[in-house]
Write an enzyme that holds these catalytic residues in place. Structure first.
Site, PDB file in Angstrom:
ATOM      1  N   TYR A   1       0.841  -1.206   0.000  1.00  0.00           N
ATOM      2  CA  TYR A   1       0.000   0.000   0.000  1.00  0.00           C
ATOM      3  C   TYR A   1       0.875   1.254   0.000  1.00  0.00           C
ATOM      4  O   TYR A   1       0.580   2.228  -0.671  1.00  0.00           O
ATOM      5  CB  TYR A   1      -0.931   0.003   1.223  1.00  0.00           C
ATOM      6  CG  TYR A   1      -1.966   1.106   1.128  1.00  0.00           C
ATOM      7  CD1 TYR A   1      -3.190   0.872   0.513  1.00  0.00           C
ATOM      8  CD2 TYR A   1      -1.693   2.387   1.611  1.00  0.00           C
ATOM      9  CE1 TYR A   1      -4.124   1.878   0.381  1.00  0.00           C
ATOM     10  CE2 TYR A   1      -2.633   3.401   1.480  1.00  0.00           C
ATOM     11  CZ  TYR A   1      -3.845   3.144   0.864  1.00  0.00           C
ATOM     12  OH  TYR A   1      -4.767   4.143   0.726  1.00  0.00           O
TER      13      TYR A   1
ATOM     14  N   PHE B   1     -21.020  13.125 -28.940  1.00  0.00           N
ATOM     15  CA  PHE B   1     -20.388  12.250 -29.938  1.00  0.00           C
ATOM     16  C   PHE B   1     -20.147  10.830 -29.433  1.00  0.00           C
ATOM     17  O   PHE B   1     -20.103   9.895 -30.211  1.00  0.00           O
ATOM     18  CB  PHE B   1     -19.073  12.859 -30.456  1.00  0.00           C
ATOM     19  CG  PHE B   1     -18.041  13.095 -29.396  1.00  0.00           C
ATOM     20  CD1 PHE B   1     -18.059  14.258 -28.648  1.00  0.00           C
ATOM     21  CD2 PHE B   1     -17.042  12.167 -29.150  1.00  0.00           C
ATOM     22  CE1 PHE B   1     -17.112  14.493 -27.659  1.00  0.00           C
ATOM     23  CE2 PHE B   1     -16.079  12.382 -28.168  1.00  0.00           C
ATOM     24  CZ  PHE B   1     -16.121  13.550 -27.416  1.00  0.00           C
TER      25      PHE B   1
ATOM     26  N   PHE C   1      -7.685  21.152 -25.320  1.00  0.00           N
ATOM     27  CA  PHE C   1      -7.971  19.728 -25.383  1.00  0.00           C
ATOM     28  C   PHE C   1      -9.200  19.499 -24.503  1.00  0.00           C
ATOM     29  O   PHE C   1      -9.360  20.160 -23.478  1.00  0.00           O
ATOM     30  CB  PHE C   1      -6.787  18.874 -24.922  1.00  0.00           C
ATOM     31  CG  PHE C   1      -7.074  17.407 -25.075  1.00  0.00           C
ATOM     32  CD1 PHE C   1      -7.119  16.841 -26.338  1.00  0.00           C
ATOM     33  CD2 PHE C   1      -7.370  16.617 -23.979  1.00  0.00           C
ATOM     34  CE1 PHE C   1      -7.450  15.498 -26.501  1.00  0.00           C
ATOM     35  CE2 PHE C   1      -7.692  15.275 -24.141  1.00  0.00           C
ATOM     36  CZ  PHE C   1      -7.738  14.721 -25.399  1.00  0.00           C
ATOM     37  N   THR C   2     -10.074  18.568 -24.921  1.00  0.00           N
ATOM     38  CA  THR C   2     -11.377  18.397 -24.260  1.00  0.00           C
ATOM     39  C   THR C   2     -11.281  18.329 -22.729  1.00  0.00           C
ATOM     40  O   THR C   2     -11.896  19.135 -22.038  1.00  0.00           O
ATOM     41  CB  THR C   2     -12.062  17.116 -24.780  1.00  0.00           C
ATOM     42  OG1 THR C   2     -11.126  16.049 -24.714  1.00  0.00           O
ATOM     43  CG2 THR C   2     -12.535  17.280 -26.215  1.00  0.00           C
TER      44      THR C   2
ATOM     45  N   ARG D   1     -14.643  13.890 -36.040  1.00  0.00           N
ATOM     46  CA  ARG D   1     -14.264  15.141 -35.398  1.00  0.00           C
ATOM     47  C   ARG D   1     -14.873  16.260 -36.237  1.00  0.00           C
ATOM     48  O   ARG D   1     -14.231  16.819 -37.113  1.00  0.00           O
ATOM     49  CB  ARG D   1     -12.735  15.288 -35.321  1.00  0.00           C
ATOM     50  CG  ARG D   1     -12.115  14.567 -34.140  1.00  0.00           C
ATOM     51  CD  ARG D   1     -12.492  15.242 -32.817  1.00  0.00           C
ATOM     52  NE  ARG D   1     -11.947  14.583 -31.639  1.00  0.00           N
ATOM     53  CZ  ARG D   1     -12.671  14.189 -30.601  1.00  0.00           C
ATOM     54  NH1 ARG D   1     -13.978  14.293 -30.618  1.00  0.00           N
ATOM     55  NH2 ARG D   1     -12.109  13.675 -29.534  1.00  0.00           N
TER      56      ARG D   1
ATOM     57  N   ASP E   1       1.543  20.185 -21.107  1.00  0.00           N
ATOM     58  CA  ASP E   1       0.860  18.908 -21.285  1.00  0.00           C
ATOM     59  C   ASP E   1       1.838  18.046 -22.081  1.00  0.00           C
ATOM     60  O   ASP E   1       1.972  18.193 -23.297  1.00  0.00           O
ATOM     61  CB  ASP E   1      -0.456  19.106 -22.045  1.00  0.00           C
ATOM     62  CG  ASP E   1      -1.228  17.799 -22.231  1.00  0.00           C
ATOM     63  OD1 ASP E   1      -0.596  16.728 -22.156  1.00  0.00           O
ATOM     64  OD2 ASP E   1      -2.456  17.849 -22.459  1.00  0.00           O
TER      65      ASP E   1
ATOM     66  N   LYS F   1      -0.329   7.399 -23.751  1.00  0.00           N
ATOM     67  CA  LYS F   1       0.196   7.734 -25.076  1.00  0.00           C
ATOM     68  C   LYS F   1       1.703   7.446 -25.134  1.00  0.00           C
ATOM     69  O   LYS F   1       2.087   6.307 -25.312  1.00  0.00           O
ATOM     70  CB  LYS F   1      -0.124   9.192 -25.405  1.00  0.00           C
ATOM     71  CG  LYS F   1      -1.559   9.426 -25.872  1.00  0.00           C
ATOM     72  CD  LYS F   1      -2.576   9.473 -24.763  1.00  0.00           C
ATOM     73  CE  LYS F   1      -3.910  10.022 -25.189  1.00  0.00           C
ATOM     74  NZ  LYS F   1      -4.581  10.817 -24.186  1.00  0.00           N
TER      75      LYS F   1
HETATM   76  C1  LIG Z   1      -5.468  11.833 -23.659  1.00  0.00           C
HETATM   77  C2  LIG Z   1      -5.067  13.217 -23.355  1.00  0.00           C
HETATM   78  C3  LIG Z   1      -5.320  13.807 -22.112  1.00  0.00           C
HETATM   79  C4  LIG Z   1      -6.158  13.112 -21.036  1.00  0.00           C
HETATM   80  O1  LIG Z   1      -5.538  11.986 -20.561  1.00  0.00           O
HETATM   81  P1  LIG Z   1      -6.362  10.654 -20.107  1.00  0.00           P
HETATM   82  O2  LIG Z   1      -5.274   9.704 -19.741  1.00  0.00           O
HETATM   83  O3  LIG Z   1      -7.187  10.217 -21.268  1.00  0.00           O
HETATM   84  O4  LIG Z   1      -7.171  11.042 -18.930  1.00  0.00           O
HETATM   85  C5  LIG Z   1      -4.841  15.094 -21.891  1.00  0.00           C
HETATM   86  N1  LIG Z   1      -4.164  15.772 -22.835  1.00  0.00           N
HETATM   87  C6  LIG Z   1      -3.928  15.247 -24.045  1.00  0.00           C
HETATM   88  C7  LIG Z   1      -3.186  16.041 -25.065  1.00  0.00           C
HETATM   89  C8  LIG Z   1      -4.377  13.967 -24.363  1.00  0.00           C
HETATM   90  O5  LIG Z   1      -4.166  13.450 -25.582  1.00  0.00           O
END
Ligand SMILES: *Cc1c(COP(=O)(O)O)cnc(C)c1O
Length: 462
Positions: A77, A454, A129-130, A387, A220, A263
């Site tokens: 833990y 979407f 970004f969303t 998109r 980011d 990613k």
């Molecule tokens: C995927 C992504 C995120 C969010 O990350 P999650 O692991 O899906 O929560 C943030 N910024 C960018 C540029 C992304 O591609």
């Protein structure tokens, strides 16, 4: 004697040790599956998909080195040894002394926003970004897009369409007053602009401007190694530097960063919050206990952190990134041969098909990109994503559709998953649909969810 080609072929720097069979389906089968999914590729069963180009998020193939690490999970833990190994690698590859693990990128975005965003303050960035924008707004901040204008033009071939317009940013600071800014963020390559990088020259200009005004700069870093790759091959003075060196140099201009490990790190789950600001770190370390779990696991299993630590070591291999971006480029070049309209320059992680040009006889009210994504699936079992007008949603004030300039189908490449033959099948299928495009009629929306429509909207064929 046959002549050697001028440019020699390249091949992936790995071979296949384990395979995951995929189902081969017939056109009638896919017609039925598409209908059942309401012509929305998000609602298809993964089992019914032949080549899955929906997203590169968490869909990567891990290496034998990463899988071996999975067996070394220290599931204590508190104080797992995998956490300390991961922390060492975060210091090494991002150059940030402080680190908190999270279960995904958006969990790090959530905490950063809660810690840094002052109510009613402004947070400019190189396009939105969303999830990033959502968390800024939930924390009471206001996002402002300060990316260069070229980023909004799909045909513009500017090599660094992810750059910030420094004059626009400075004018905004002068107008609103530096104290009304919580921070500025940069992402690279910019996903919503089609996977477009920023240059180190631009980053240095942004950094010195913000130093003058005392505003923090955050990164980011979700696909930062791809950005480093584009700097290496496109920016003067960086040709001889390694990806590792360029990545550390990029990070040196930032106060902190967040990462979706799904990613660059080539794992299936995980996130990172890292900073050189001790005060922010201490707050994040405390906050993670509330939302994610203890600060030495942050919602992850020990084995997940081990795979991430090893992924950090693999992500900076030049040949790996070259093969990844090479696949995207190969797909783009093949599509060009069939005159398929696409977005330029080719992105780091995806090719975007221009559905407005592909189906010029369909107005945006007939959902051209949604239609095209479902037609490609029906033709070959290849899954992309919309998109366009569906993703853009409705205007909160008028209740009408937002009509974005870009109406695109995104084909996103998971890392180390597909071969060139899969790309050939994808390209031929899109070319086939292009041949038959005049027969395509468009869709009618028959179910519309309130939020992020979407993902779950349903359609009927006209
Ligand atoms: C995927 C992504 C995120 C969010 O990350 P999650 O692991 O899906 O929560 C943030 N910024 C960018 C540029 C992304 O591609």
């Amino acid at each position: 004697m046959s002549k050697l080609p001028k440019q020699k072929s390249w091949a992936e720097p790995y071979k296949i040790k384990m395979v995951e069979p995929i189902k081969m389906t017939t056109r009638p089968y896919r017609e039925k599956a598409a209908k059942e999914a309401g012509y929305n590729t998000f609602l298809l069963k993964s089992e019914d998909v032949y080549i899955d180009l929906l997203t590169d998020s968490g869909t990567n193939a891990m290496s034998d080195y990463q899988w071996a690490g999975m067996m070394l999970g220290d599931e204590a833990y508190a104080g797992s040894k995998n956490f300390y190994y991961l922390w060492d690698n975060v210091k090494k590859y991002y150059g940030m002394p402080y680190f908190v693990p999270t279960h995904q990128g958006r969990a790090a975005e959530h905490m950063i926003s809660k810690i840094l965003v002052k109510p009613d303050s402004i947070i400019p960035g190189n396009m939105y970004f969303t999830t990033t924008r959502e968390h800024i707004e939930l924390a009471g901040g206001k996002f402002v897009d300060v990316i260069i204008d070229e980023a909004h033009d799909p045909q513009n071939t500017h090599p660094f369409k992810g750059n910030i317009n420094v004059n626009k940013l400075e004018a905004l600071i002068k107008k609103e007053g530096a104290k009304n800014f919580s921070y500025v963020f940069m992402a690279g390559p910019v996903n919503m602009a089609g996977g477009q990088p920023f240059s180190l020259k631009n980053l240095k200009e942004v950094s010195s401007l913000l130093k003058k005004y005392g505003i923090p700069l955050w990164l980011d870093a979700t696909r930062a190694t791809e950005n480093a790759y584009f700097i290496k091959i496109r920016e003067k003075g960086y040709e001889k530097k390694s990806i590792e060196q360029i990545l550390v140099e990029i990070c040196s201009y930032f106060d902190g960063l967040w990462v979706s490990a799904k990613k660059d790190l080539m794992v299936n789950i995980g996130g990172i919050l890292a900073t050189r600001n001790k005060k922010v770190y201490e707050e994040a370390r405390n906050m993670v206990v509330v939302y994610e779990g203890l600060h030495t696991y942050g919602g992850l299993a020990g084995r997940d952190m081990e795979a991430m630590a090893r992924g950090l070591e693999e992500m900076v291999h030049f040949d790996n990134i070259k093969a990844r971006i090479g696949q995207v480029e190969y797909c783009g070049k093949q599509l060009e041969k069939y005159n398929i309209p696409i977005v330029y320059p080719f992105g780091g992680h995806a090719i975007f098909v221009d559905a407005k040009k592909f189906l010029p006889h369909l107005s945006q009210d007939l959902f051209p990109a949604q239609t095209l994504a479902s037609e490609i699936y029906i033709d070959s079992g290849v899954r992309g994503m919309e998109r366009g007008v569906v993703s853009a949603g409705r205007d909160h004030a008028t209740g009408k559709h937002r009509y974005p300039k870009l109406e695109l189908v995104r084909l996103t490449f998971p890392r180390r998953v597909y071969t060139q033959a899969h790309i050939d099948v994808t390209v031929e299928s899109i070319a086939q649909v292009y041949d038959d495009r005049k027969k395509i009629k468009g869709l009618k929306m028959v179910y519309e969810p309130k939020h992020l429509r979407f993902f779950q909207a349903r359609f009927k064929k006209l």
